[in-house]
Design an enzyme around this catalytic site. Structure first.
Site, PDB file in Angstrom:
ATOM      1  N   HIS A 457      40.101  41.439  37.078  1.00 26.31           N
ATOM      2  CA  HIS A 457      40.391  42.775  38.269  1.00 26.31           C
ATOM      3  C   HIS A 457      40.773  42.101  39.180  1.00 26.31           C
ATOM      4  O   HIS A 457      40.129  41.258  39.889  1.00 26.31           O
ATOM      5  CB  HIS A 457      38.961  43.397  38.112  1.00 26.31           C
ATOM      6  CG  HIS A 457      39.047  44.431  39.235  1.00 26.31           C
ATOM      7  ND1 HIS A 457      38.516  45.008  39.530  1.00 26.31           N
ATOM      8  CD2 HIS A 457      40.393  45.228  39.464  1.00 26.31           C
ATOM      9  CE1 HIS A 457      38.496  46.028  40.319  1.00 26.31           C
ATOM     10  NE2 HIS A 457      39.868  45.795  40.324  1.00 26.31           N
ATOM     11  N   LEU A 468      38.775  37.869  43.501  1.00 22.86           N
ATOM     12  CA  LEU A 468      39.379  38.033  41.762  1.00 22.86           C
ATOM     13  C   LEU A 468      37.717  38.476  41.477  1.00 22.86           C
ATOM     14  O   LEU A 468      37.517  37.895  41.540  1.00 22.86           O
ATOM     15  CB  LEU A 468      40.603  36.823  41.163  1.00 22.86           C
ATOM     16  CG  LEU A 468      40.239  36.550  39.506  1.00 22.86           C
ATOM     17  CD1 LEU A 468      41.009  38.295  39.195  1.00 22.86           C
ATOM     18  CD2 LEU A 468      40.840  35.782  39.386  1.00 22.86           C
ATOM     19  N   GLU A 469      38.083  39.875  40.245  1.00 20.42           N
ATOM     20  CA  GLU A 469      36.739  40.150  39.950  1.00 20.42           C
ATOM     21  C   GLU A 469      37.362  38.969  38.429  1.00 20.42           C
ATOM     22  O   GLU A 469      37.310  39.723  37.747  1.00 20.42           O
ATOM     23  CB  GLU A 469      36.294  40.939  39.590  1.00 20.42           C
ATOM     24  CG  GLU A 469      35.999  40.985  41.004  1.00 20.42           C
ATOM     25  CD  GLU A 469      34.917  42.814  40.817  1.00 20.42           C
ATOM     26  OE1 GLU A 469      34.540  42.804  41.729  1.00 20.42           O
ATOM     27  OE2 GLU A 469      35.351  43.609  39.756  1.00 20.42           O
ATOM     28  N   VAL A 470      35.944  38.518  37.838  1.00 13.15           N
ATOM     29  CA  VAL A 470      35.970  37.790  36.156  1.00 13.15           C
ATOM     30  C   VAL A 470      35.499  38.054  35.490  1.00 13.15           C
ATOM     31  O   VAL A 470      34.089  37.616  36.374  1.00 13.15           O
ATOM     32  CB  VAL A 470      36.494  36.697  36.099  1.00 13.15           C
ATOM     33  CG1 VAL A 470      35.976  36.168  34.807  1.00 13.15           C
ATOM     34  CG2 VAL A 470      38.045  36.054  36.756  1.00 13.15           C
TER      35      VAL A 470
END
Ligand code: 3HC
Length: 714
Positions: A457, A468-470
């Site tokens: 994301h 950044l969201e993983v």
């Protein structure tokens, strides 16, 4: 000749034809730092070489190919407990560099890699500076970012070298410059390619030993002379800088003001007095809570850089080719940033060629912008542009180690893309979805190999937003997680791994914050008060502006997902739907809560109140406005931590700071909750819940912390 100090010496030297070639290499450390022990070695080295009649000059280098000196040892100064102790540390550093500056033989520094803080202050004390244009060379005084000021003479020497205006620009922004710019600004005397750094530096030392004196012309021309060269001009410069700081810091950050004072005082009263004032101010700043919080963020970010995102994960696959499906705003942003930061081959796909062309153009804009800002050379620009390609089919995707989809935010569309991708790439590599709301496990339900599906994301605009969201799905393989994390990092992002749950971390904790806008407006609060109070708290922009920036259509969609998942507690603001219906989508459509023209925000659009059916007539007290905005956010963050949405409070705080600008000087929502204390938070939330409804009911996590008198952080 080896250094005479015992143990594993960091400084070593040899004398060649009258030139002492000194090398600093802090063994077993990734970077060179100036600790107390290293300072002692410097003193001993300079003393020995001063007395060595065979030495006529010195050439100084780092033994680490990609790091010159990263500055004073931060670990050392965070242990200080009193301002007096910190002042002594600063004065001690100044003293050592004074010894360098007064060294009877000329010293030339050959700089390659990071030359920051105390490292640059050392270079400033040398008589001549040569920098290599190696991409890792960055030069500057980033102390402000740690809530302190350059305390080893930097506030005195830099303005005398480049003029007050340029020095203030550097010191107050705490920004490091690439070698080319440092050279243009006069921070270094010569710029050379890496292979000849050593020989050119030694040659400069030799020339100086022969009596040559480097000539420097102060940069800035006539205007520079008018402003920097006389007290009246300088007064104007300082006044303008102070005004700018007041606007920028909102009074939350004392360090830039102290740095300004140190520079001004030194120019008015002379170097020696300047040193004293600089050390005093350094001492005061080093023990402030703001500095402690900023240093914690530095270490937390560093620790995150080494985290593979999942325990015991295998090494990541090195991504050399990236596939992007969807060439819209997000897809092209990811493509351009990936090329610019990670130098990967990017293949973009969309349903029609015209769209692909548009996406490639937008990706290229990111590269053009870097060229314009001189972050890359023309040659690099041409090379990077050549890495971008695209088409209307999946041709070439089989070669990509990672493909990221950024198509319409609709599960059926995303699953369709996933099926097509798997059909076109039988040995399929990693498939990442750039969704902001849809659970990854649901998308992966359509996959032949769900182990290879993951969420990445990105935030908009991709080139600028640092987080950044993983998101691993239920069946995502650990190696896929480490690959996504490592690639995100190569794209220059700060990466947190979050649980596959609605809203993930950032949108989840933002939901009550954004929803409260509607309640406040309905009670008569004005948009200016809501945004103004959030900015006073330290957010870069208020929540209403944030919604306009994100796009009201996007915000509405996210809000509905949150409502469906979490029920009434996260009931969205009704007004947003009314604005969307009227075609007012925020900045991108020129109108939202605010008006926009010529790319600038132009003030509240008062017709928004009519559309929402509300009237600004005072509303709750400003202090209550702020309390409601912030406590709702803290409560949701605590609840999400309890559900394991983030892997640690550290990840949660970094996510909030880098994701939406939670004030760094407060350390993040969880540190802030710790500072307020769980018992106080619970009591405040209970009072709000009583008056305003159950959306404020304190979550179990906070209640438990309050009962145990415990904190998120040990
Ligand atoms: N002091 C202590 N440790 C430091 C350090 C410093 N100045 N700079 C870097 N480190 C450590 C990091 O914490 C990390 O440690 P770890 O491996 O145990 O986690 C390790 O060195 C490697 O750092 P990075 O992972 O950040 O390596 P990168 O290659 O990505 O970046 C860097 C290197 C650009 C030098 C970056 O580390 C950096 O920006 N460092 C801080 C620079 C700085 O703020 N300097 C000013 C210090 S204060 C000062 O000088 C005061 C003076 O005016 C008196």
């Amino acid at each position: 000749m080896p250094s005479p100090s015992r143990g594993a010496p960091a400084l070593t030297w040899e004398v060649q034809d009258g030139i002492a070639i000194v090398v600093l290499d802090c063994k077993d450390q990734p970077v060179n730092t100036i600790s107390r022990a290293v300072k002692d070695e410097f003193r001993a080295c300079f003393e020995t070489l001063a007395n060595d009649a065979s030495v006529q000059a010195m050439a100084f280098f780092s033994g680490k190919p990609e790091n010159f000196i990263a500055g004073a040892d931060i670990e050392e100064f965070v242990k200080l407990t009193s301002a007096a102790e910190a002042e002594r540390l600063s004065a001690d550093g100044q003293d050592m560099l004074d010894q360098v500056a007064r060294f009877p033989k000329p010293v030339a520094a050959g700089i390659q890699g990071a030359c920051l803080g105390g490292g640059f202050e050392f270079a400033l004390a040398c008589r001549y500076r040569v920098a290599s244009d190696h991409p890792k060379t960055q030069i500057g005084l980033p102390e402000i970012q740690l809530g302190i000021l350059p305390g080893a003479g930097g506030c005195q020497r830099l303005p005398r070298l480049v003029g007050a205006r340029a020095a203030l620009d550097m010191i107050l922004a705490g920004k490091a410059e690439r070698a080319e710019k440092a050279f243009r600004l006069g921070m270094v005397d010569e710029l050379v390619p890496p292979p000849i750094l050593r020989s050119i530096t030694i040659a400069a030392a030799r020339r100086m030993a022969g009596g040559w004196r480097p000539k420097r012309r102060r940069p800035g021309g006539f205007i520079g002379w008018l402003l920097d060269g006389n007290p009246l001009g300088r007064m104007l410069v300082f006044r303008a800088a102070r005004k700018q700081l007041e606007d920028k810091t909102g009074g939350h950050y004392p360090a830039p003001f102290a740095a300004l004072e140190a520079v001004e005082y030194g120019l008015r009263h002379g170097m020696l007095e300047g040193f004293k004032r600089e050390a005093q101010l350094f001492g005061q700043l080093a023990v402030t809570d703001v500095s402690r919080k900023l240093v914690q963020i530095f270490f937390a970010t560093n620790a995150l850089k080494k985290d593979r995102g999942v325990d015991g994960a295998p090494a990541p696959v090195a991504v050399q080719r990236l596939g992007i499906v969807g060439s819209g705003f997000m897809g092209s942003g990811i493509a351009g940033t990936a090329v610019a930061q990670a130098t990967v081959d990017v293949r973009m796909k969309d349903s029609e060629l015209v769209r692909v062309a548009g996406g490639l153009r937008a990706a290229r804009d990111i590269l053009d912008d870097r060229l314009k800002r001189r972050r890359i050379t023309k040659y690099e620009h041409a090379r990077l542009v050549a890495l971008l390609s695209g088409g209307a089919s999946y041709a070439g995707f089989w070669r990509a180690e990672l493909t990221i989809e950024a198509v319409f935010e609709e599960i059926a569309v995303k699953q369709q893309v996933l099926r097509e991708f798997e059909a076109a790439t039988p040995d399929g590599a990693v498939f990442a979805s750039n969704t902001s709301t849809i659970p990854i496990t649901s998308i992966a339900a359509a996959a032949r190999v769900p182990e290879r599906v993951i969420g990445m994301h990105f935030f908009s605009p991709v080139a600028k937003m640092p987080l950044l969201e993983v998101i691993p799905g239920e069946r995502t393989a650990p190696g896929v997680v480490s690959t996504a994390v490592a690639f995100g990092r190569r794209m220059g992002k700060t990466v947190i791994v979050v649980k596959d749950s609605p809203g993930f971390w950032v949108n989840r904790i933002l939901a009550p914050y954004a929803n409260e806008i509607g309640h406040l407006l309905a009670e008569g609060a004005s948009i200016e008060t809501i945004d103004g109070m959030a900015v006073r708290f330290g957010f870069p922009v208020g929540p209403v502006t944030l919604l306009d920036e994100v796009g009201l259509d996007v915000a509405e969609k996210v809000a509905h997902v949150m409502l469906a998942a979490y029920g009434d507690r996260l009931q969205p603001t009704a007004g947003v739907a009314a604005l969307v219906k009227a075609g007012r989508l925020g900045r991108k459509s020129g109108r939202g809560f605010y008006q926009y023209s010529g790319g600038k925000k132009r003030g509240v659009d008062s017709s928004a109140y009519e559309l929402l059916g509300v009237h600004p007539n005072g509303g709750p007290r400003p202090a209550e406005v702020l309390q409601r905005l912030v406590l709702g956010l803290l409560n949701e963050a605590a609840r999400a931590v309890g559900e394991g949405v983030v892997r640690s409070p550290r990840d949660g705080d970094i996510g909030a700071i880098f994701g939406f600008g939670f004030p760094p000087f407060r350390g993040g929502p969880l540190r802030h909750a710790d500072d307020l204390g769980a018992a106080r938070l619970v009591a405040d939330l209970e009072r709000l819940a009583e008056r305003l409804g159950p959306r404020f009911a304190p979550c179990e996590v906070l209640q438990d912390l309050a009962r145990r008198n415990a904190k998120f952080y040990p």
